[in-house]
Design a protein around this motif. Structure first.
Motif, PDB file in Angstrom:
ATOM      1  N   MET A 141       0.749  -1.272  -0.029  1.00 39.82           N
ATOM      2  CA  MET A 141      -0.016  -0.194  -0.005  1.00 39.82           C
ATOM      3  C   MET A 141       1.035   1.318   0.027  1.00 39.82           C
ATOM      4  SD  MET A 141      -3.599   1.114   0.991  1.00 39.82           S
ATOM      5  CE  MET A 141      -4.188  -0.433   1.628  1.00 39.82           C
ATOM      6  N   PRO A 142       0.440   2.212  -0.844  1.00 41.69           N
ATOM      7  CA  PRO A 142       1.251   3.383  -0.820  1.00 41.69           C
ATOM      8  C   PRO A 142       1.279   4.102   0.620  1.00 41.69           C
ATOM      9  CG  PRO A 142       0.044   3.618  -2.843  1.00 41.69           C
ATOM     10  CD  PRO A 142      -0.448   2.189  -1.961  1.00 41.69           C
ATOM     11  N   VAL A 163      -7.263   3.537   5.140  1.00 40.55           N
ATOM     12  CA  VAL A 163      -6.205   4.069   5.520  1.00 40.55           C
ATOM     13  C   VAL A 163      -5.566   3.389   6.907  1.00 40.55           C
ATOM     14  CG1 VAL A 163      -5.181   6.545   6.329  1.00 40.55           C
ATOM     15  CG2 VAL A 163      -7.178   6.064   4.298  1.00 40.55           C
ATOM     16  N   HIS A 164      -4.261   3.570   6.913  1.00 39.01           N
ATOM     17  CA  HIS A 164      -3.849   3.211   8.261  1.00 39.01           C
ATOM     18  C   HIS A 164      -2.717   4.398   8.779  1.00 39.01           C
ATOM     19  CE1 HIS A 164      -1.996   1.464  11.813  1.00 39.01           C
ATOM     20  NE2 HIS A 164      -0.977   1.561  11.265  1.00 39.01           N
ATOM     21  N   PHE A 165      -2.853   5.155   9.752  1.00 38.84           N
ATOM     22  CA  PHE A 165      -1.992   6.247  10.297  1.00 38.84           C
ATOM     23  C   PHE A 165      -1.164   5.374  11.071  1.00 38.84           C
ATOM     24  CE2 PHE A 165      -5.591   8.774   9.025  1.00 38.84           C
ATOM     25  CZ  PHE A 165      -5.088   9.880   8.305  1.00 38.84           C
ATOM     26  N   LEU A 207       2.216  10.329   9.088  1.00 39.08           N
ATOM     27  CA  LEU A 207       2.726   9.301   7.942  1.00 39.08           C
ATOM     28  C   LEU A 207       1.710   8.137   8.068  1.00 39.08           C
ATOM     29  CD1 LEU A 207       5.014   8.162   6.291  1.00 39.08           C
ATOM     30  CD2 LEU A 207       5.707   6.740   8.317  1.00 39.08           C
ATOM     31  N   SER A 208       1.033   7.784   6.953  1.00 40.22           N
ATOM     32  CA  SER A 208       0.265   7.041   6.696  1.00 40.22           C
ATOM     33  C   SER A 208       0.247   5.929   5.751  1.00 40.22           C
ATOM     34  CB  SER A 208      -1.207   7.559   6.421  1.00 40.22           C
ATOM     35  OG  SER A 208      -1.299   8.474   5.335  1.00 40.22           O
ATOM     36  N   GLU A 209      -0.294   4.816   5.659  1.00 41.98           N
ATOM     37  CA  GLU A 209      -0.586   3.837   4.390  1.00 41.98           C
ATOM     38  C   GLU A 209      -2.022   4.159   3.932  1.00 41.98           C
ATOM     39  OE1 GLU A 209       0.631  -0.084   5.865  1.00 41.98           O
ATOM     40  OE2 GLU A 209       2.395   0.316   5.430  1.00 41.98           O
ATOM     41  N   ALA A 210      -2.174   4.138   2.544  1.00 43.76           N
ATOM     42  CA  ALA A 210      -3.396   4.474   2.148  1.00 43.76           C
ATOM     43  C   ALA A 210      -3.823   4.343   0.687  1.00 43.76           C
ATOM     44  CB  ALA A 210      -3.833   6.059   2.192  1.00 43.76           C
ATOM     45  N   PRO A 211      -4.735   4.092   0.158  1.00 45.85           N
ATOM     46  CA  PRO A 211      -4.913   3.826  -1.296  1.00 45.85           C
ATOM     47  C   PRO A 211      -4.778   5.281  -2.218  1.00 45.85           C
ATOM     48  CG  PRO A 211      -7.111   4.051  -0.308  1.00 45.85           C
ATOM     49  CD  PRO A 211      -5.964   3.772   0.798  1.00 45.85           C
ATOM     50  N   ASP A 230      -3.012  20.323   5.399  1.00 42.29           N
ATOM     51  CA  ASP A 230      -2.769  21.578   4.384  1.00 42.29           C
ATOM     52  C   ASP A 230      -1.966  20.996   3.229  1.00 42.29           C
ATOM     53  OD1 ASP A 230      -3.654  23.774   5.878  1.00 42.29           O
ATOM     54  OD2 ASP A 230      -2.238  23.211   7.272  1.00 42.29           O
ATOM     55  N   GLU A 231      -1.321  19.894   3.448  1.00 43.66           N
ATOM     56  CA  GLU A 231      -0.315  19.282   2.460  1.00 43.66           C
ATOM     57  C   GLU A 231      -0.589  17.749   2.433  1.00 43.66           C
ATOM     58  OE1 GLU A 231       3.588  20.701   2.312  1.00 43.66           O
ATOM     59  OE2 GLU A 231       2.826  22.530   3.327  1.00 43.66           O
ATOM     60  N   VAL A 232      -0.547  16.918   1.421  1.00 43.34           N
ATOM     61  CA  VAL A 232      -0.552  15.358   1.503  1.00 43.34           C
ATOM     62  C   VAL A 232       0.560  15.136   0.356  1.00 43.34           C
ATOM     63  CG1 VAL A 232      -1.535  13.278   1.575  1.00 43.34           C
ATOM     64  CG2 VAL A 232      -2.724  15.402   2.134  1.00 43.34           C
ATOM     65  N   HIS A 233       1.728  14.374   0.884  1.00 48.24           N
ATOM     66  CA  HIS A 233       2.764  14.038  -0.282  1.00 48.24           C
ATOM     67  C   HIS A 233       2.867  12.624   0.021  1.00 48.24           C
ATOM     68  CE1 HIS A 233       3.888  18.158  -0.111  1.00 48.24           C
ATOM     69  NE2 HIS A 233       3.810  18.207   0.959  1.00 48.24           N
ATOM     70  N   PRO A 234       3.037  12.023  -1.427  1.00 49.32           N
ATOM     71  CA  PRO A 234       3.434  10.623  -1.449  1.00 49.32           C
ATOM     72  C   PRO A 234       4.869  10.384  -1.115  1.00 49.32           C
ATOM     73  CG  PRO A 234       3.053  11.546  -3.706  1.00 49.32           C
ATOM     74  CD  PRO A 234       2.647  12.709  -2.710  1.00 49.32           C
ATOM     75  N   VAL A 235       5.004   9.009  -0.549  1.00 47.54           N
ATOM     76  CA  VAL A 235       6.500   8.890  -0.018  1.00 47.54           C
ATOM     77  C   VAL A 235       6.546   7.466  -0.901  1.00 47.54           C
ATOM     78  CG1 VAL A 235       7.699   8.239   1.795  1.00 47.54           C
ATOM     79  CG2 VAL A 235       5.819   9.714   2.149  1.00 47.54           C
ATOM     80  N   PRO A 236       7.008   7.799  -2.160  1.00 52.95           N
ATOM     81  CA  PRO A 236       7.426   6.499  -3.075  1.00 52.95           C
ATOM     82  C   PRO A 236       8.803   5.696  -2.683  1.00 52.95           C
ATOM     83  CG  PRO A 236       7.803   8.610  -4.402  1.00 52.95           C
ATOM     84  CD  PRO A 236       7.249   9.043  -2.887  1.00 52.95           C
ATOM     85  N   LEU A 237       9.664   6.363  -2.015  1.00 53.94           N
ATOM     86  CA  LEU A 237      10.671   5.775  -1.643  1.00 53.94           C
ATOM     87  C   LEU A 237      11.408   6.115  -0.312  1.00 53.94           C
ATOM     88  CD1 LEU A 237      13.317   4.368  -2.670  1.00 53.94           C
ATOM     89  CD2 LEU A 237      14.279   6.474  -3.308  1.00 53.94           C
ATOM     90  N   SER A 238      11.604   4.946   0.640  1.00 54.64           N
ATOM     91  CA  SER A 238      12.208   5.354   1.974  1.00 54.64           C
ATOM     92  C   SER A 238      13.488   4.242   2.102  1.00 54.64           C
ATOM     93  CB  SER A 238      11.240   5.243   2.999  1.00 54.64           C
ATOM     94  OG  SER A 238      10.842   3.795   2.966  1.00 54.64           O
ATOM     95  N   VAL A 239      14.407   4.635   3.281  1.00 51.72           N
ATOM     96  CA  VAL A 239      15.382   3.837   3.528  1.00 51.72           C
ATOM     97  C   VAL A 239      15.298   3.494   4.847  1.00 51.72           C
ATOM     98  CG1 VAL A 239      16.855   4.296   1.497  1.00 51.72           C
ATOM     99  CG2 VAL A 239      16.992   5.565   3.713  1.00 51.72           C
TER     100      VAL A 239
END
Length: 82
Positions: free
Chosen positions: A1-2, A35-37, A52-56, A73-82
């Motif tokens: 999930m993104p 969604v999961h916060f 930080l959440s996982e959501a469709p 105020d803002e929602v940003h995708p997090v496509p990459l993390s380490v």
């Protein structure tokens, strides 16, 4: 999930209890949008809160926050993390 990182401004002076209450309000209804916060952070001095959440989708994240009473105020995708 993104994953998504959302940002709330204008929460200057937020306390740990208020952050916990807001997070719990999200958790109480998050399943309605699949969604999961995962975690929330706050800087009371600047008034910025991060979640930080996982959501469709980013829209699903925003709908939960709006229903819980604290629109992001803002929602940003997090496509990459380490």
């Amino acid at each position: 999930m993104p994953e998504f990182m959302d940002v709330h401004h204008h929460m200057k002076g937020i306390t740990a209890d208020q952050l916990r209450e807001a997070h719990q309000a999200d958790l109480a209804i998050e399943k309605d949008e699949q969604v999961h916060f995962k975690q929330a952070w706050a800087d009371p001095d600047s008034g910025v809160v991060y979640c930080l959440s996982e959501a469709p989708s980013a829209e699903a994240v925003q709908r939960i926050h709006e229903r819980a009473g604290h629109k992001a105020d803002e929602v940003h995708p997090v496509p990459l993390s380490v």
